[in-house]
Design a protein around this motif. Structure first.
Motif, short mmCIF file in Angstrom:
data_model
loop_
_atom_site.label_atom_id
_atom_site.label_comp_id
_atom_site.label_asym_id
_atom_site.label_seq_id
_atom_site.Cartn_x
_atom_site.Cartn_y
_atom_site.Cartn_z
N GLU A 160 92.56 21.99 14.78
CA GLU A 160 92.45 23.06 15.78
C GLU A 160 93.64 23.04 16.73
N GLN A 190 88.08 28.61 12.39
CA GLN A 190 88.63 27.56 13.24
C GLN A 190 89.01 28.10 14.62
N SER A 193 85.99 28.30 16.71
CA SER A 193 85.64 26.98 17.22
C SER A 193 86.51 26.62 18.42
#
Length: 219
Positions: A160, A190, A193
């Motif tokens: 990330e 991602q 997230s």
């Protein structure tokens, strides 16, 4: 009254000195022309000149952040006024928190500079207690926000962090997917997230927050 000017733009400093000298002040601009000029040598020169008023530039170029000199200059008995190109109230508040008596935009008039020197000479404050409290509160709030953002950034996985670093460089989702040899849906998942961990609603907000606290992805 003795005045010290610490500004890397010598033409500006000399012009300011000339104006203040015409008002009867003894003015000394600190020299920045030597190859070995550093934060320590500039601070030493400022302390040696012992100006009752120090006009201190915020951005000293390769030397660094001028606000680092506010506390030692203030401790020596000088009244420090920060010269800045920024109108960021948080930056102003941090300068005041460090001990500056006030802040002047570098776009201000010479008349304003002279008026500031005159107030210091006469022992008058440059800001009211309420004004000082307000700008300091803004600076502290921004510091707390930056601390919270850095904590959230530390929660990101290495993957990330890499993606956020690419977004900060202006990379698009399809380009990131191509670079990482994954499908776009994986990258978008991602990014979701990342936004959740940073408590942000958009990529733009996440990138802006990372830039604001000076975060960089370490490859």
């Amino acid at each position: 009254m003795r005045i010290t000017i610490i500004d890397r733009h010598m033409l500006f400093a000399d012009s300011l000195a000339l104006t203040l000298e015409q008002e009867g002040y003894l003015v000394t601009p600190v020299e920045f022309n030597h190859a070995d000029t550093s934060m320590a040598t500039v601070l030493a020169a400022g302390l040696r000149n012992a100006g009752r008023l120090v006009l201190l530039e915020h951005n000293l170029g390769r030397i660094g952040d001028g606000t680092r000199m506010i506390a030692p200059l203030t401790a020596s008995g000088a009244a420090v006024v920060l010269l800045t190109e920024s109108n960021d109230p948080a930056q102003w508040g941090e300068a005041v928190r460090q001990g500056a008596q006030g802040v002047l935009r570098k776009t201000c008039t010479l008349t304003q500079v002279v008026a500031t020197a005159r107030r210091i000479h006469n022992g008058l404050p440059l800001m009211t207690p309420d004004q000082r409290a307000a700008v300091i509160a803004t600076a502290l709030a921004q510091r707390e926000e930056a601390h919270a953002i850095r904590l959230r950034l530390s929660l990101l996985t290495p993957c990330e962090m890499e993606i956020l670093g690419l977004l900060m460089k202006g990379e698009q989702v399809r380009d990131i997917a191509r670079t990482r040899v994954v499908v776009e849906a994986t990258v978008r998942s991602q990014i979701k997230s990342i936004l959740a961990k940073l408590e942000m609603r958009s990529q733009l907000a996440a990138v802006g927050a990372a830039h604001r606290v000076g975060w960089r992805h370490q490859a």
